[in-house]
Design a protein around this motif. Sequence first.
Motif, short mmCIF file in Angstrom:
data_model
loop_
_atom_site.label_atom_id
_atom_site.label_comp_id
_atom_site.label_asym_id
_atom_site.label_seq_id
_atom_site.Cartn_x
_atom_site.Cartn_y
_atom_site.Cartn_z
N GLU A 3 -5.77 -5.20 -12.06
CA GLU A 3 -6.68 -4.09 -11.76
C GLU A 3 -6.15 -2.78 -12.32
O GLU A 3 -6.92 -1.97 -12.87
CB GLU A 3 -6.89 -3.99 -10.24
N SER A 4 -4.83 -2.55 -12.21
CA SER A 4 -4.25 -1.32 -12.76
C SER A 4 -4.23 -1.34 -14.28
O SER A 4 -4.41 -0.28 -14.91
CB SER A 4 -2.84 -1.11 -12.19
N HIS B 41 -1.80 0.23 -5.12
CA HIS B 41 -1.31 -1.12 -4.84
C HIS B 41 -0.18 -1.45 -5.83
O HIS B 41 -0.46 -1.71 -7.01
CB HIS B 41 -2.44 -2.14 -4.98
N TRP C 213 0.87 -1.18 0.00
CA TRP C 213 0.00 0.00 0.00
C TRP C 213 0.90 1.23 0.00
O TRP C 213 1.59 1.51 0.98
CB TRP C 213 -0.89 0.02 1.24
N LEU D 203 -5.48 8.71 -0.44
CA LEU D 203 -5.67 7.53 -1.27
C LEU D 203 -4.38 6.70 -1.31
O LEU D 203 -3.31 7.17 -0.92
CB LEU D 203 -6.08 7.93 -2.69
N GLY E 182 -10.03 0.09 0.83
CA GLY E 182 -9.69 -0.83 -0.24
C GLY E 182 -10.60 -0.75 -1.45
O GLY E 182 -10.39 -1.47 -2.45
N SER E 183 -11.60 0.10 -1.39
CA SER E 183 -12.51 0.23 -2.53
C SER E 183 -11.83 1.00 -3.66
O SER E 183 -10.93 1.80 -3.44
CB SER E 183 -13.79 0.96 -2.11
N HIS E 184 -12.28 0.73 -4.88
CA HIS E 184 -11.65 1.30 -6.06
C HIS E 184 -12.11 2.75 -6.30
O HIS E 184 -13.19 3.16 -5.91
CB HIS E 184 -12.04 0.47 -7.30
N THR E 185 -11.26 3.48 -6.98
CA THR E 185 -11.61 4.80 -7.50
C THR E 185 -11.46 4.73 -9.02
O THR E 185 -11.13 3.70 -9.59
CB THR E 185 -10.68 5.89 -6.94
N GLU F 204 -3.69 2.08 -10.27
CA GLU F 204 -5.01 2.52 -9.84
C GLU F 204 -4.95 3.01 -8.39
O GLU F 204 -4.21 2.46 -7.58
CB GLU F 204 -6.01 1.36 -9.95
N TYR G 224 -6.79 3.65 -4.65
CA TYR G 224 -7.78 3.01 -3.79
C TYR G 224 -8.03 3.88 -2.56
O TYR G 224 -7.16 4.64 -2.12
CB TYR G 224 -7.29 1.64 -3.31
N ARG G 225 -9.22 3.72 -2.01
CA ARG G 225 -9.53 4.38 -0.74
C ARG G 225 -8.95 3.56 0.40
O ARG G 225 -8.49 2.44 0.21
CB ARG G 225 -11.04 4.54 -0.59
#
Length: 209
Positions: free
Chosen positions: A140-141, A111, A101, A108, A202-205, A196, A198-199
């Motif tokens: 994810e990125s 990862h 992290w 923010l 762990g949630s995505h932005t 990417e 993240y908050r």
Amino acid sequence: MNYRHPQLEAEALNCGDSGWNSTFWAERLPVMLIAFRRKRARGWNMQFRTKRINLVAGVVGALTAATLGLSATPASAGESGRPEAAPKRAAAEVHCTSFTWVPSDGGLYLHRPSTTANSGNYNCVVARGDHNYAVLALQESLNACYTQGLKEDSDFGPATEQAVKNAQTEINGIYGPVLSVDGRFGPKTSSYFSFELYRQDGSHTTGCR
């Protein structure tokens, strides 16, 4: 060769002779010669035995080497005359197994694939055949920042490899030919890569950095 012997000289003098007379030599010389020949013969015998032992040892050694499949010739020598050392093996490649992290702006996080969870060590590789959280973070990125449309399954297969190549090509279009387009996510690719955001939960932005 000097055959004089102190004990023999003393015996000759005790006989009343003023020196070495012919009678003394006639009695003593044959004995001395026989003793000398025996001594020399023993010396030759020892030399012969030593050579024979060395020869037998050499033959036995060669036969043993042949039986064990060993080479009877010495190791090759370099210019210095010393045996050449075996080439060193390359160090084993370290693969990323998780992600770290990394704090960013606005509270923010991103990862970034690392050797282990939150290790901060990015000197590792994510490549074909890997299956772990590092692959998931990378996928994810790739989807969020490079619109690759991958299935986020933590499995680095042909599709993920091609997506990494596409990202490397895009990065080279921005910074010049800085990366090898090989589909491997290594330390250098990681240093130019957009991740990417993240908050804290762990949630995505929708943002990348």
